[in-house]
Enzyme design. Sequence first.
Site, PDB file in Angstrom:
ATOM      1  N   SER A 169       0.832  -1.261   0.007  1.00 37.48           N
ATOM      2  CA  SER A 169      -0.103   0.209  -0.017  1.00 37.48           C
ATOM      3  C   SER A 169       0.848   1.266  -0.033  1.00 37.48           C
ATOM      4  O   SER A 169       1.719   1.452  -0.995  1.00 37.48           O
ATOM      5  CB  SER A 169      -1.127   0.027   1.035  1.00 37.48           C
ATOM      6  OG  SER A 169      -2.171   0.883   1.049  1.00 37.48           O
ATOM      7  N   ASP A 220     -10.190  -3.216  -5.867  1.00 36.83           N
ATOM      8  CA  ASP A 220      -9.323  -2.152  -5.041  1.00 36.83           C
ATOM      9  C   ASP A 220      -9.321  -1.191  -5.970  1.00 36.83           C
ATOM     10  O   ASP A 220      -8.827  -1.119  -6.903  1.00 36.83           O
ATOM     11  CB  ASP A 220      -7.802  -2.812  -4.432  1.00 36.83           C
ATOM     12  CG  ASP A 220      -6.656  -1.955  -3.978  1.00 36.83           C
ATOM     13  OD1 ASP A 220      -7.323  -0.628  -3.930  1.00 36.83           O
ATOM     14  OD2 ASP A 220      -5.935  -2.223  -3.784  1.00 36.83           O
ATOM     15  N   HIS A 268      -8.188  -4.671  -1.071  1.00 36.60           N
ATOM     16  CA  HIS A 268      -6.931  -3.973  -0.537  1.00 36.60           C
ATOM     17  C   HIS A 268      -6.861  -4.430   1.044  1.00 36.60           C
ATOM     18  O   HIS A 268      -7.671  -4.768   1.765  1.00 36.60           O
ATOM     19  CB  HIS A 268      -7.073  -2.492  -0.375  1.00 36.60           C
ATOM     20  CG  HIS A 268      -5.975  -1.765  -0.295  1.00 36.60           C
ATOM     21  ND1 HIS A 268      -5.119  -1.349  -1.214  1.00 36.60           N
ATOM     22  CD2 HIS A 268      -5.292  -1.268   0.849  1.00 36.60           C
ATOM     23  CE1 HIS A 268      -3.965  -0.679  -0.788  1.00 36.60           C
ATOM     24  NE2 HIS A 268      -4.344  -0.506   0.653  1.00 36.60           N
TER      25      HIS A 268
END
Length: 301
Positions: free
Chosen positions: A146, A243, A273
């Site tokens: 991320s 995502d 995610h």
Amino acid sequence: MQITDPEVLKFIADTQAVYPDEANQASAEENRRLYDAMCEVFREPRPAGLPVRDEVVAGVPVRRYTPVGSEGRPVLLYSHGGGFVVGGLDSHDDVCAELAVATGCEVVSPDYRLAPEHGFPAQLDDVAAVWTAETASRPGIAVGDSAGGNLSAGLCFRMRRTGGVMPLAQVLIYPGLGGPTDAPSYTENAEAPMLRGKDLQAYARMMSPEARELRRTNPEAAPLVAESFAGLPPAFIVTADVDPLRDDGPAYQAALQAEGIRADLRNEPQLPHGYLRARHRSDKARQSFAAICGWINDVLG
């Protein structure tokens, strides 16, 4: 795409029971409190016998995972996710521990400074400082998920600009790379579980105006705005299909491949995610984590 996998749906429900969608709309302090509580719920025991210690490297707190036999192998610098606002040494502790054992490499995880108290480039400055110290006598691979994936890619651009030690490879797990927000994934997954479009906007608001401006022009902040991708290392890019950030992955792959750089992409259907936290609860997430470790081992030979 709608998620139908029962294991993944259970993971999402268990997450939202502790860390509701509204957490990303709260203050940084409240968001961190909820996020830390959620991470503790999912935290797995470290593999038995793995030496772990906290220390300070180049002025930055780090956690070091040193499996037996790691001497002489490259270091893995793992930058944690959390929108640059949440996360720390404990949030990804079990992921780092398992990564160290699976690859036989020492893993070093920096506790980089967070927004909004510290604006960009403080986060990348910390990661780069630790990287430079750790690779003074050995090579390394930049790994991150991320926001940490953003920092790992940004580190490569920082090293290219400064002439520092370039990572052997970059491993980017559902990274945010500054791609266009009108890409299909941002529309298709605007209300995706675990990370919505409005959550990305909330994290962006936590950045300073100067940092937001940097993301329009500086590849160290937003790699996909780069004019050139020449000289960057090979990449393994892993995206979650459900995502909003998904399409950043193939865009980065294409940019690297256009320069003749190896860039492998793995998209994970049915996964949202943040799915690494489900690797002991979902077969799909388990297989993805195994693929990440396998790719690193293949690169190292």
